[in-house]
Motif scaffolding. Structure first.
Motif, PDB file in Angstrom:
ATOM      1  N   ASN A 267       8.081 -38.335  15.045  1.00  0.00           N
ATOM      2  CA  ASN A 267       7.821 -36.496  14.927  1.00  0.00           C
ATOM      3  C   ASN A 267       7.434 -36.671  13.438  1.00  0.00           C
ATOM      4  O   ASN A 267       8.159 -36.526  12.929  1.00  0.00           O
ATOM      5  CB  ASN A 267       8.619 -35.791  15.667  1.00  0.00           C
ATOM      6  CG  ASN A 267       8.777 -34.710  15.746  1.00  0.00           C
ATOM      7  OD1 ASN A 267       7.649 -34.136  15.138  1.00  0.00           O
ATOM      8  ND2 ASN A 267       9.615 -33.752  15.867  1.00  0.00           N
ATOM      9  N   ARG A 268       6.184 -35.594  13.597  1.00  0.00           N
ATOM     10  CA  ARG A 268       6.056 -35.267  11.931  1.00  0.00           C
ATOM     11  C   ARG A 268       6.707 -33.507  12.255  1.00  0.00           C
ATOM     12  O   ARG A 268       5.714 -33.062  11.338  1.00  0.00           O
ATOM     13  CB  ARG A 268       4.811 -35.171  11.977  1.00  0.00           C
ATOM     14  CG  ARG A 268       3.743 -36.811  12.341  1.00  0.00           C
ATOM     15  CD  ARG A 268       3.391 -36.953  10.480  1.00  0.00           C
ATOM     16  NE  ARG A 268       2.990 -38.496  10.326  1.00  0.00           N
ATOM     17  CZ  ARG A 268       1.772 -38.573  10.579  1.00  0.00           C
ATOM     18  NH1 ARG A 268       0.856 -37.927  11.046  1.00  0.00           N
ATOM     19  NH2 ARG A 268       1.234 -40.032  10.876  1.00  0.00           N
ATOM     20  N   ILE A 269       6.698 -33.310  13.212  1.00  0.00           N
ATOM     21  CA  ILE A 269       7.016 -31.643  13.215  1.00  0.00           C
ATOM     22  C   ILE A 269       8.587 -31.164  12.855  1.00  0.00           C
ATOM     23  O   ILE A 269       8.901 -32.166  14.055  1.00  0.00           O
ATOM     24  CB  ILE A 269       6.687 -30.822  14.098  1.00  0.00           C
ATOM     25  CG1 ILE A 269       4.860 -31.004  14.561  1.00  0.00           C
ATOM     26  CG2 ILE A 269       7.141 -29.391  14.082  1.00  0.00           C
ATOM     27  CD1 ILE A 269       4.439 -30.164  15.945  1.00  0.00           C
ATOM     28  N   GLN A 422      -7.922 -34.692  17.360  1.00  0.00           N
ATOM     29  CA  GLN A 422      -6.501 -34.598  15.940  1.00  0.00           C
ATOM     30  C   GLN A 422      -6.652 -33.663  15.573  1.00  0.00           C
ATOM     31  O   GLN A 422      -5.232 -33.296  15.525  1.00  0.00           O
ATOM     32  CB  GLN A 422      -6.748 -35.995  15.663  1.00  0.00           C
ATOM     33  CG  GLN A 422      -5.573 -35.893  15.096  1.00  0.00           C
ATOM     34  CD  GLN A 422      -4.360 -36.634  15.666  1.00  0.00           C
ATOM     35  OE1 GLN A 422      -4.206 -37.137  17.160  1.00  0.00           O
ATOM     36  NE2 GLN A 422      -2.884 -36.423  15.129  1.00  0.00           N
ATOM     37  N   VAL A 425      -4.546 -30.358  17.489  1.00  0.00           N
ATOM     38  CA  VAL A 425      -3.048 -31.079  17.755  1.00  0.00           C
ATOM     39  C   VAL A 425      -2.385 -30.417  16.036  1.00  0.00           C
ATOM     40  O   VAL A 425      -1.533 -30.144  15.742  1.00  0.00           O
ATOM     41  CB  VAL A 425      -2.806 -32.334  17.906  1.00  0.00           C
ATOM     42  CG1 VAL A 425      -1.527 -32.462  17.691  1.00  0.00           C
ATOM     43  CG2 VAL A 425      -3.145 -32.411  19.092  1.00  0.00           C
ATOM     44  N   GLU A 426      -3.433 -30.922  14.747  1.00  0.00           N
ATOM     45  CA  GLU A 426      -2.403 -30.738  13.820  1.00  0.00           C
ATOM     46  C   GLU A 426      -2.496 -29.919  12.794  1.00  0.00           C
ATOM     47  O   GLU A 426      -1.800 -28.724  12.872  1.00  0.00           O
ATOM     48  CB  GLU A 426      -3.325 -31.642  12.651  1.00  0.00           C
ATOM     49  CG  GLU A 426      -2.863 -33.790  12.776  1.00  0.00           C
ATOM     50  CD  GLU A 426      -3.080 -34.125  11.842  1.00  0.00           C
ATOM     51  OE1 GLU A 426      -2.848 -34.001  11.096  1.00  0.00           O
ATOM     52  OE2 GLU A 426      -3.266 -35.516  12.329  1.00  0.00           O
ATOM     53  N   ALA A 429      -0.167 -27.206  15.781  1.00  0.00           N
ATOM     54  CA  ALA A 429       1.141 -27.461  14.910  1.00  0.00           C
ATOM     55  C   ALA A 429       1.426 -26.615  13.240  1.00  0.00           C
ATOM     56  O   ALA A 429       2.525 -25.688  13.588  1.00  0.00           O
ATOM     57  CB  ALA A 429       0.708 -28.834  14.548  1.00  0.00           C
ATOM     58  N   GLU A 447       2.107 -37.459  21.965  1.00  0.00           N
ATOM     59  CA  GLU A 447       2.769 -36.192  22.356  1.00  0.00           C
ATOM     60  C   GLU A 447       4.260 -36.671  21.014  1.00  0.00           C
ATOM     61  O   GLU A 447       5.589 -35.240  21.303  1.00  0.00           O
ATOM     62  CB  GLU A 447       2.629 -35.967  23.913  1.00  0.00           C
ATOM     63  CG  GLU A 447       3.235 -36.383  24.529  1.00  0.00           C
ATOM     64  CD  GLU A 447       2.238 -37.617  24.937  1.00  0.00           C
ATOM     65  OE1 GLU A 447       1.616 -38.455  24.010  1.00  0.00           O
ATOM     66  OE2 GLU A 447       3.339 -38.083  26.147  1.00  0.00           O
ATOM     67  N   THR A 449       4.719 -37.933  18.089  1.00  0.00           N
ATOM     68  CA  THR A 449       4.400 -37.514  17.298  1.00  0.00           C
ATOM     69  C   THR A 449       4.244 -36.257  16.620  1.00  0.00           C
ATOM     70  O   THR A 449       4.563 -35.023  15.947  1.00  0.00           O
ATOM     71  CB  THR A 449       3.009 -38.723  16.383  1.00  0.00           C
ATOM     72  OG1 THR A 449       2.886 -39.632  16.824  1.00  0.00           O
ATOM     73  CG2 THR A 449       3.177 -38.844  14.782  1.00  0.00           C
ATOM     74  N   TRP A 450       3.432 -35.835  17.670  1.00  0.00           N
ATOM     75  CA  TRP A 450       2.756 -34.054  17.544  1.00  0.00           C
ATOM     76  C   TRP A 450       3.389 -33.274  18.756  1.00  0.00           C
ATOM     77  O   TRP A 450       3.250 -33.573  20.249  1.00  0.00           O
ATOM     78  CB  TRP A 450       1.672 -33.759  17.141  1.00  0.00           C
ATOM     79  CG  TRP A 450       0.723 -34.680  16.263  1.00  0.00           C
ATOM     80  CD1 TRP A 450       0.909 -36.098  15.786  1.00  0.00           C
ATOM     81  CD2 TRP A 450       0.940 -33.697  15.037  1.00  0.00           C
ATOM     82  NE1 TRP A 450       0.098 -36.034  15.151  1.00  0.00           N
ATOM     83  CE2 TRP A 450       0.502 -34.721  14.044  1.00  0.00           C
ATOM     84  CE3 TRP A 450       1.405 -32.993  14.473  1.00  0.00           C
ATOM     85  CZ2 TRP A 450      -0.121 -35.130  12.757  1.00  0.00           C
ATOM     86  CZ3 TRP A 450       1.237 -33.121  12.961  1.00  0.00           C
ATOM     87  CH2 TRP A 450       0.505 -33.645  12.398  1.00  0.00           C
ATOM     88  N   ASN A 452       4.000 -30.833  20.301  1.00  0.00           N
ATOM     89  CA  ASN A 452       3.420 -29.555  20.506  1.00  0.00           C
ATOM     90  C   ASN A 452       1.872 -30.026  21.126  1.00  0.00           C
ATOM     91  O   ASN A 452       1.492 -28.997  22.061  1.00  0.00           O
ATOM     92  CB  ASN A 452       3.056 -28.747  19.244  1.00  0.00           C
ATOM     93  CG  ASN A 452       1.702 -29.630  18.318  1.00  0.00           C
ATOM     94  OD1 ASN A 452       1.770 -30.596  18.374  1.00  0.00           O
ATOM     95  ND2 ASN A 452       0.631 -28.982  18.088  1.00  0.00           N
TER      96      ASN A 452
END
Ligand code: NOJ
Ligand code: CA
Length: 669
Positions: A267-269, A422, A425-426, A429, A447, A449-450, A452
């Motif tokens: 996860n990056r968030i 992509q 999505v970013e 986020a 999902e 990694t992201w 959201n």
């Protein structure tokens, strides 16, 4: 003699090249054999001694270097990967997918370093190509990825035709050799009983794959090209998605697999407190039925008044959100370039007021951003649209690409669109927005990694039953074992009024008149309710119009207990092409259980044991009313034994809701 001669020839031709390696999975259930050779390597896979994949060759071709010869350098020590992690949301929260990783290194004087990374899981194999190193190309172009996945041609396949623009298709059940060019996920059952599914994980900066039989009849990757024929454009480094082969002893093994997620980056968030799965209703089905329109006019669906009615219904029956489609300008020019304006409301719709009203009522507003396929135009507008939604306190956005990819000639599933999705999505986020993406590329686990990126369509969904010949119950029964293996799916189930074919208020559009089609939903209301549990989506729609739900105490009750925010999932019964029963434990301790059948009658038996229920649970069962099949019956259920026998009628189903009761305090005598 002939064999000996060939072997000597082989040795003379590639004296130092051919080397063989064997890598086992952590519990030695899967075994991978790799042999390096002049084009790169070939691999084969077995599971508990049974053949899964026959020898399969890997190779890559770069533009300007079609004959490039890669020299094998070394194979790394096997490294144990525990893939132990917790999801922000999911079918379950705790993941554990141990694998053994082995990296094969090759080099080329001008192209630099090529690695082929293999991860051998107990019930899967995954591998990918990584091209980097100092010499690797600036502005390189991948001309061909020739990855063979050599499945055995003895058994059945469930597949949909390869398509570079859509996954809204029916599936076919055929002998394996009749599946000649397919979209993924594709599912097989070999005559030795093994179940396989092939898909990809972590698709980024690359093109989506299809699988096509090569001249020798072996499945080989066929990537969705750019308009000019390039497959993938890259700069200095290139990482392919993981090519994933799931292996199961039975159908449940496939459904339980979380390996596609585990192959994605963590996860990056950082702050995820705003991310939450919800159920939702919408101003939606009425447009598909033709009783309301997306465009402004006398039958406009998205008026301020109608949106408030939907919000009131959601607040009363504890439905998490309301989707409103057709709220903005541009719909009257659908199909043209640069038309959809995602910041300007229709004249009879007040976005600001609806956002305020929804917040006041404790309901989430899901804003719709149709693009008509015009991704470049959406990219120009996206930041300001998302900033506006955020300012209004909106958290959920549904996007859609109903139209040709732009510029015309590109494909919806090519690298350009992979990069577009992509970017969306970013950007979402950044504004703390969750996404439901329609006409998307099928999920590949991003999902994780992201988180959201909640759900996506990429399926022939409920909408088709409003304005086409629709699809049989076998279609929805197959979805968990095909498209569903890729990730969350916004099928939009939950139609209560399934037979509207003769009602005069339902107008025909989308060419139905010409073709004499009388659309209807081809499954029963109870199947539709069960789909809300069986088909996994953290944004789960109850798709019927609220005036239909209003007439059913049973539906209103179900909507008020159903919350698609789960901690655990158990597969109670599963048969590819047959019935499926899935139990999901909600965060509040309630189990919702859905059983769905196919076009035939099925009598099945399953055990409740894996749910570890205590005596403090109250079980309710929802069935079709035998006297009025268009109505439902809700009953308290006595659970006398740990096994359950059910008869699933054609197109039918059953739903159980199991609610923990407060524990009684037991006093000693
Ligand atoms: C297709 C989507 O799948 C559907 O949900 C939506 O209502 C229409 N496009 C209109 O945007
Ligand atoms: Ca669609």
């Amino acid at each position: 003699m002939k064999f000996l001669f060939l072997s000597i020839l082989h040795l003379l031709a590639f004296p130092a090249l051919s080397k063989t390696f064997t890598i086992a999975s952590p519990n030695e259930m899967c075994e991978l054999k790799v042999e390096t050779n002049s084009t790169l390597l070939n691999y084969q896979l077995s599971y508990k001694g049974k053949t899964v994949l026959l020898p399969s060759q890997l190779s890559l071709q770069l533009k300007g270097y079609t004959k490039a010869k890669w020299d094998f350098d070394s194979c790394s020590q096997t490294k144990f990967m525990n893939h132990d992690w917790n999801a922000v949301w999911g079918q379950k929260i705790q993941m554990n997918d141990p694998s053994n990783l082995s990296v094969f290194h090759f080099h080329h004087p001008s192209l630099g370093m090529l690695k082929v990374e293999f991860q051998v899981f107990d019930k899967a194999l995954a591998f990918r190509y990584v091209l980097n190193g100092k010499a690797c190309l600036q502005n390189g172009v991948l001309e061909a990825e020739q990855t063979q996945i050599n499945v055995q041609n003895d058994g059945k396949a469930w597949w949909a035709w390869a398509d570079y623009n859509t996954q809204e298709q029916l599936f076919h059940e055929t002998a394996i050799q009749e599946a000649t060019w397919v979209n993924t996920p594709v599912t097989f059952r070999n005559s030795n009983g093994l179940h396989l599914a092939i898909h990809e994980a972590a698709l980024q900066k690359y093109a989506r794959m299809t699988l096509k039989r090569d001249s020798k009849g072996v499945f080989t990757t066929d990537l969705v090209p750019w308009k000019n024929g390039d497959l993938v454009r890259f700069n200095r480094s290139l990482t392919s998605p993981w090519r994933v082969i799931l292996v199961g002893e039975n159908a449940s093994d496939l459904l339980e697999s979380t390996i596609i997620l585990s192959l994605n980056e963590p996860n990056r968030i950082k702050n995820t407190t705003w991310i939450k799965p919800i159920s939702y209703i919408g101003i939606w089905w009425e447009m598909h039925l033709g009783t309301k329109t997306w465009t402004e006019g006398p039958n406009h669906g998205a008026t301020t008044e109608r949106a408030k009615q939907a919000i009131n219904f959601a607040a009363t029956h504890r439905v998490g959100g309301v989707l409103v489609e057709g709220w903005n300008t541009g719909w009257d020019r659908w199909g043209a370039d640069s038309v959809f304006d995602q910041t300007t409301s229709a004249s009879d719709y007040d976005l600001k007021e609806i956002a305020r009203y929804a917040k006041w009522k404790g309901v989430e507003l899901i804003v719709h951003c149709e693009t008509g396929g015009d991704a470049p135009f959406f990219e120009q507008r996206m930041d300001s649209a998302f900033a506006l939604y955020r300012r209004l306190g909106i958290r959920y956005v549904k996007t859609g690409y109903a139209g040709a990819a732009r510029p015309i000639g590109e494909h919806l599933f090519g690298q350009g669109m992979v990069e577009h999705f992509q970017k969306v999505v970013e950007t979402a986020a950044k504004y703390e927005l969750m996404l439901d993406v329609h006409e998307c590329i099928q999920p590949t686990g991003l999902e994780r990694t992201w988180p959201n990126l909640m759900t996506g369509e990429s399926v022939r969904g409920q909408e088709w039953e409003a304005w086409s010949a629709g699809h049989p119950a076998s279609h929805t029964a197959l979805l968990p074992f095909t498209r569903g293996l890729a990730g969350p799916m916004d099928y939009t189930p939950g139609i209560f009024d399934v037979d509207f074919s003769n009602r005069k208020e339902y107008t025909k559009w989308n060419g139905q008149e010409k073709e004499g089609i009388l659309p209807r939903v081809h499954t029963s209301p109870i199947h539709q309710m069960a789909l809300m549990v069986v088909l996994y989506s953290p944004l789960q729609m109850a798709a019927d119009v609220i005036s239909n739900y209003e007439q059913s105490q049973e539906w209103k009750w179900f909507l008020s207990v159903f919350q698609p925010d789960y901690v655990n999932t158990k597969i109670l019964y599963a048969e590819v092409g047959g019935p499926v029963v899935i139990a999901r434990e909600q965060k509040n301790g309630v189990w919702v259980v859905g059983a769905i059948g196919t076009d035939k009658t099925h009598e099945i038996e399953f055990s409740w044991d894996s749910l570890h229920l205590e005596e403090f649970h109250q079980t309710y069962v929802m069935v079709e009313n035998p006297k009025h099949p268009d109505q439902l019956l809700l009953r308290g259920a006595e659970k006398k034994s740990s096994t359950e026998k059910v008869v699933l009628q054609p197109g039918g189903g059953t739903v159980w809701v199991i609610i923990p009761r407060p524990k009684r305090i037991l006093f000693d005598d």
